[in-house]
Design a protein around this motif. Structure first.
Motif, PDB file in Angstrom:
ATOM      1  N   ILE A 166       0.720  -1.217  -0.117  1.00  0.00           N
ATOM      2  CA  ILE A 166      -0.134  -0.007   0.047  1.00  0.00           C
ATOM      3  C   ILE A 166       0.915   1.122  -0.089  1.00  0.00           C
ATOM      4  CG2 ILE A 166      -1.703   1.328   1.186  1.00  0.00           C
ATOM      5  CD1 ILE A 166      -2.864  -1.275   2.362  1.00  0.00           C
ATOM      6  N   LEU A 167       1.779   1.066   0.993  1.00  0.00           N
ATOM      7  CA  LEU A 167       2.684   2.424   0.976  1.00  0.00           C
ATOM      8  C   LEU A 167       3.511   2.711  -0.378  1.00  0.00           C
ATOM      9  CD1 LEU A 167       4.023   5.045   2.683  1.00  0.00           C
ATOM     10  CD2 LEU A 167       5.738   3.289   3.657  1.00  0.00           C
ATOM     11  N   VAL A 168       4.062   1.671  -0.617  1.00  0.00           N
ATOM     12  CA  VAL A 168       4.906   1.769  -1.847  1.00  0.00           C
ATOM     13  C   VAL A 168       4.112   2.180  -3.016  1.00  0.00           C
ATOM     14  CG1 VAL A 168       6.668   0.499  -3.409  1.00  0.00           C
ATOM     15  CG2 VAL A 168       6.686   0.118  -1.046  1.00  0.00           C
ATOM     16  N   THR A 169       2.983   1.651  -3.362  1.00  0.00           N
ATOM     17  CA  THR A 169       2.287   1.995  -4.305  1.00  0.00           C
ATOM     18  C   THR A 169       1.709   3.510  -4.266  1.00  0.00           C
ATOM     19  OG1 THR A 169       1.437  -0.512  -4.513  1.00  0.00           O
ATOM     20  CG2 THR A 169       0.074   1.351  -5.592  1.00  0.00           C
ATOM     21  N   LEU A 170       1.207   3.950  -3.247  1.00  0.00           N
ATOM     22  CA  LEU A 170       1.016   5.308  -3.216  1.00  0.00           C
ATOM     23  C   LEU A 170       2.253   6.254  -3.361  1.00  0.00           C
ATOM     24  CD1 LEU A 170      -1.348   5.081   0.003  1.00  0.00           C
ATOM     25  CD2 LEU A 170      -1.962   5.325  -2.444  1.00  0.00           C
ATOM     26  N   LEU A 171       3.272   5.859  -2.983  1.00  0.00           N
ATOM     27  CA  LEU A 171       4.467   6.727  -3.229  1.00  0.00           C
ATOM     28  C   LEU A 171       5.031   6.862  -4.576  1.00  0.00           C
ATOM     29  CD1 LEU A 171       6.621   6.388   0.126  1.00  0.00           C
ATOM     30  CD2 LEU A 171       4.840   8.227  -0.323  1.00  0.00           C
ATOM     31  N   ALA A 172       4.612   5.450  -5.186  1.00  0.00           N
ATOM     32  CA  ALA A 172       5.042   5.466  -6.699  1.00  0.00           C
ATOM     33  C   ALA A 172       4.096   6.211  -7.458  1.00  0.00           C
ATOM     34  CB  ALA A 172       5.123   4.031  -6.900  1.00  0.00           C
ATOM     35  N   GLU A 173       2.895   6.198  -7.071  1.00  0.00           N
ATOM     36  CA  GLU A 173       2.069   6.863  -7.845  1.00  0.00           C
ATOM     37  C   GLU A 173       1.897   8.301  -7.654  1.00  0.00           C
ATOM     38  OE1 GLU A 173      -0.334   5.701 -10.358  1.00  0.00           O
ATOM     39  OE2 GLU A 173       0.677   3.846  -9.803  1.00  0.00           O
ATOM     40  N   ARG A 174       2.492   8.750  -6.627  1.00  0.00           N
ATOM     41  CA  ARG A 174       2.646  10.248  -6.120  1.00  0.00           C
ATOM     42  C   ARG A 174       3.721  10.446  -5.886  1.00  0.00           C
ATOM     43  NH1 ARG A 174      -1.471  10.198  -8.191  1.00  0.00           N
ATOM     44  NH2 ARG A 174      -3.832  10.498  -7.650  1.00  0.00           N
ATOM     45  N   ALA A 206       9.075  -4.892   3.674  1.00  0.00           N
ATOM     46  CA  ALA A 206       8.498  -3.554   3.053  1.00  0.00           C
ATOM     47  C   ALA A 206       9.885  -2.581   2.586  1.00  0.00           C
ATOM     48  CB  ALA A 206       7.773  -2.912   4.188  1.00  0.00           C
ATOM     49  N   SER A 207      10.713  -2.466   3.223  1.00  0.00           N
ATOM     50  CA  SER A 207      12.115  -1.748   2.886  1.00  0.00           C
ATOM     51  C   SER A 207      12.467  -2.347   1.685  1.00  0.00           C
ATOM     52  CB  SER A 207      13.128  -1.909   4.100  1.00  0.00           C
ATOM     53  OG  SER A 207      12.394  -1.614   5.177  1.00  0.00           O
ATOM     54  N   ALA A 208      12.532  -3.704   1.412  1.00  0.00           N
ATOM     55  CA  ALA A 208      13.069  -4.112   0.289  1.00  0.00           C
ATOM     56  C   ALA A 208      12.234  -3.813  -1.124  1.00  0.00           C
ATOM     57  CB  ALA A 208      13.162  -5.788   0.232  1.00  0.00           C
ATOM     58  N   ASN A 209      10.978  -3.804  -1.033  1.00  0.00           N
ATOM     59  CA  ASN A 209      10.004  -3.567  -1.589  1.00  0.00           C
ATOM     60  C   ASN A 209      10.217  -1.871  -2.106  1.00  0.00           C
ATOM     61  OD1 ASN A 209       8.830  -5.792  -2.661  1.00  0.00           O
ATOM     62  ND2 ASN A 209       7.651  -6.139  -0.955  1.00  0.00           N
ATOM     63  N   ALA A 210      10.335  -1.164  -1.292  1.00  0.00           N
ATOM     64  CA  ALA A 210      10.557   0.414  -1.351  1.00  0.00           C
ATOM     65  C   ALA A 210      11.927   0.487  -2.399  1.00  0.00           C
ATOM     66  CB  ALA A 210      10.639   1.056  -0.117  1.00  0.00           C
ATOM     67  N   VAL A 211      12.798  -0.252  -2.084  1.00  0.00           N
ATOM     68  CA  VAL A 211      13.816  -0.094  -2.741  1.00  0.00           C
ATOM     69  C   VAL A 211      13.666  -0.651  -4.288  1.00  0.00           C
ATOM     70  CG1 VAL A 211      16.374  -1.147  -3.253  1.00  0.00           C
ATOM     71  CG2 VAL A 211      15.657  -0.428  -0.742  1.00  0.00           C
ATOM     72  N   VAL A 212      13.132  -1.618  -4.331  1.00  0.00           N
ATOM     73  CA  VAL A 212      12.755  -2.338  -5.616  1.00  0.00           C
ATOM     74  C   VAL A 212      12.003  -1.173  -6.471  1.00  0.00           C
ATOM     75  CG1 VAL A 212      11.352  -3.820  -7.049  1.00  0.00           C
ATOM     76  CG2 VAL A 212      13.053  -4.429  -4.958  1.00  0.00           C
ATOM     77  N   HIS A 213      10.979  -0.642  -6.123  1.00  0.00           N
ATOM     78  CA  HIS A 213      10.338   0.176  -6.707  1.00  0.00           C
ATOM     79  C   HIS A 213      10.430   1.944  -6.500  1.00  0.00           C
ATOM     80  CE1 HIS A 213       7.471  -2.861  -7.964  1.00  0.00           C
ATOM     81  NE2 HIS A 213       7.418  -3.375  -6.802  1.00  0.00           N
ATOM     82  N   GLY A 214      11.978   1.992  -6.119  1.00  0.00           N
ATOM     83  CA  GLY A 214      12.392   3.503  -6.365  1.00  0.00           C
ATOM     84  C   GLY A 214      11.754   4.529  -5.445  1.00  0.00           C
ATOM     85  N   VAL A 215      11.291   3.962  -4.104  1.00  0.00           N
ATOM     86  CA  VAL A 215      10.935   5.002  -3.411  1.00  0.00           C
ATOM     87  C   VAL A 215      11.562   5.096  -1.854  1.00  0.00           C
ATOM     88  CG1 VAL A 215       8.482   4.913  -4.576  1.00  0.00           C
ATOM     89  CG2 VAL A 215       8.959   3.436  -2.515  1.00  0.00           C
ATOM     90  N   ALA A 216      12.525   4.174  -1.736  1.00  0.00           N
ATOM     91  CA  ALA A 216      13.076   4.128  -0.669  1.00  0.00           C
ATOM     92  C   ALA A 216      13.375   5.595   0.213  1.00  0.00           C
ATOM     93  CB  ALA A 216      14.189   3.352  -0.710  1.00  0.00           C
ATOM     94  N   ALA A 217      13.948   6.244  -0.781  1.00  0.00           N
ATOM     95  CA  ALA A 217      14.214   7.802  -0.223  1.00  0.00           C
ATOM     96  C   ALA A 217      13.104   8.492   0.262  1.00  0.00           C
ATOM     97  CB  ALA A 217      14.835   8.655  -1.460  1.00  0.00           C
TER      98      ALA A 217
END
Length: 278
Positions: free
Chosen positions: A123-131, A149-160
């Motif tokens: 949910i978090l990663v998708t929302l950040l990737a879309e916005r 969750a941290s790994a998925n944030a990295v994979v989808h480029g929103v970890a920062a």
């Protein structure tokens, strides 16, 4: 000569006998994973002889699926809102009905989001990737879920733009947010004996049930979330399809403003939203 198609058909029959829903689809996905090809190309390799090492990998996967290990755990990923998310036994498998919450969240502007019980982070990663302008925090009581969750944030480029914290709901959270989202454990303890083996035996129990009436998390969120929202903020929580009235009542009794119910594509109650009181 043993063809890939013949092996796949035999696997589908085996899975069907084991009571697996949609066995032909699962056999296709598992063969594609074993052969390291796209699932859409399986029909192209079906007439070909299957290599021994692929047949061995496929056999192991089918054996695990026959005892109801979810396909997503076997292949290590699950599609959600157009993206592939890494999953494991540590997190709840992302499900299509949760996309209803995503669509509602994206229907209004937000700059800062809090995801309670983040799990895989889908949910978090998708929302950040879309916005691209948004930032957010995801919290989970499970250390394994936080790592996933941290790994998925990295994979989808929103970890920062994403901070993942181990926290019991709001315990480690500071600041205010435009949006708070959650897909909490909403199964009552008495329901756990009736859920599919994939959930009951292979997904984290703490992500499925509160070991009580299935409403504990909603009471916590309704009681505490106003202290973490901006004046125009809102809360979106996914619910079980029979919980619409009960969850709306919890938020209304806690003094929230507009409290509404949204249905998923199947017409079932799926998300309760609540705004700050006027």
């Amino acid at each position: 000569m043993t063809t890939a198609g013949a092996v796949m058909a035999a696997a589908a029959a085996r899975l069907r006998a084991a009571g697996v829903p949609d066995p032909a689809r699962d056999a296709r996905l598992l063969l594609a994973h074993a052969a390291s090809v796209d699932a859409g190309r399986i029909t192209l390799i079906a007439p070909e002889e299957i290599a021994p090492e692929i047949a061995e990998r496929f056999e192991r996967l089918v054996s695990l699926r026959a005892v109801r290990v979810p396909v997503s755990q076997l292949v290590g990923a699950r599609a959600f809102f157009g993206r592939e998310f890494k999953v494991s036994r540590e997190v709840l498998d992302p499900r299509p009905e949760t996309e209803t919450l995503i669509e509602l969240a994206l229907s209004e502007r937000f700059e800062r989001v809090l995801d309670l019980g983040t799990g895989s982070g889908c949910i978090l990663v998708t929302l950040l990737a879309e916005r691209a302008e948004a930032t957010g925090i995801g919290v989970d009581l499970s250390e394994g879920a936080c790592l996933q969750a941290s790994a998925n944030a990295v994979v989808h480029g929103v970890a920062a733009r994403a901070e993942i914290l181990q926290s019991d709901w709001f315990a480690a959270v500071e600041g205010r947010f435009d949006l708070i989202v959650a897909n909490p454990p909403y199964l009552a303890a008495e329901e756990m004996g009736h859920v599919a083996p994939e959930l009951r035996d292979h997904e984290p129990r703490m992500a499925l049930t509160d070991e009580a009436d299935g409403l504990s998390a909603y009471r916590i969120i309704a009681d505490e979330a106003q202290g973490y929202l901006t004046a125009a903020g809102r809360v979106l929580v996914e619910i079980g399809w029979q919980q619409g009235d009960a969850v709306q009542e919890i938020f209304r009794r806690a003094g929230w403003g507009a409290v509404t119910l949204a249905q998923d594509l199947g017409g079932r109650a799926r998300v309760v939203s609540a705004s700050m009181p006027a």
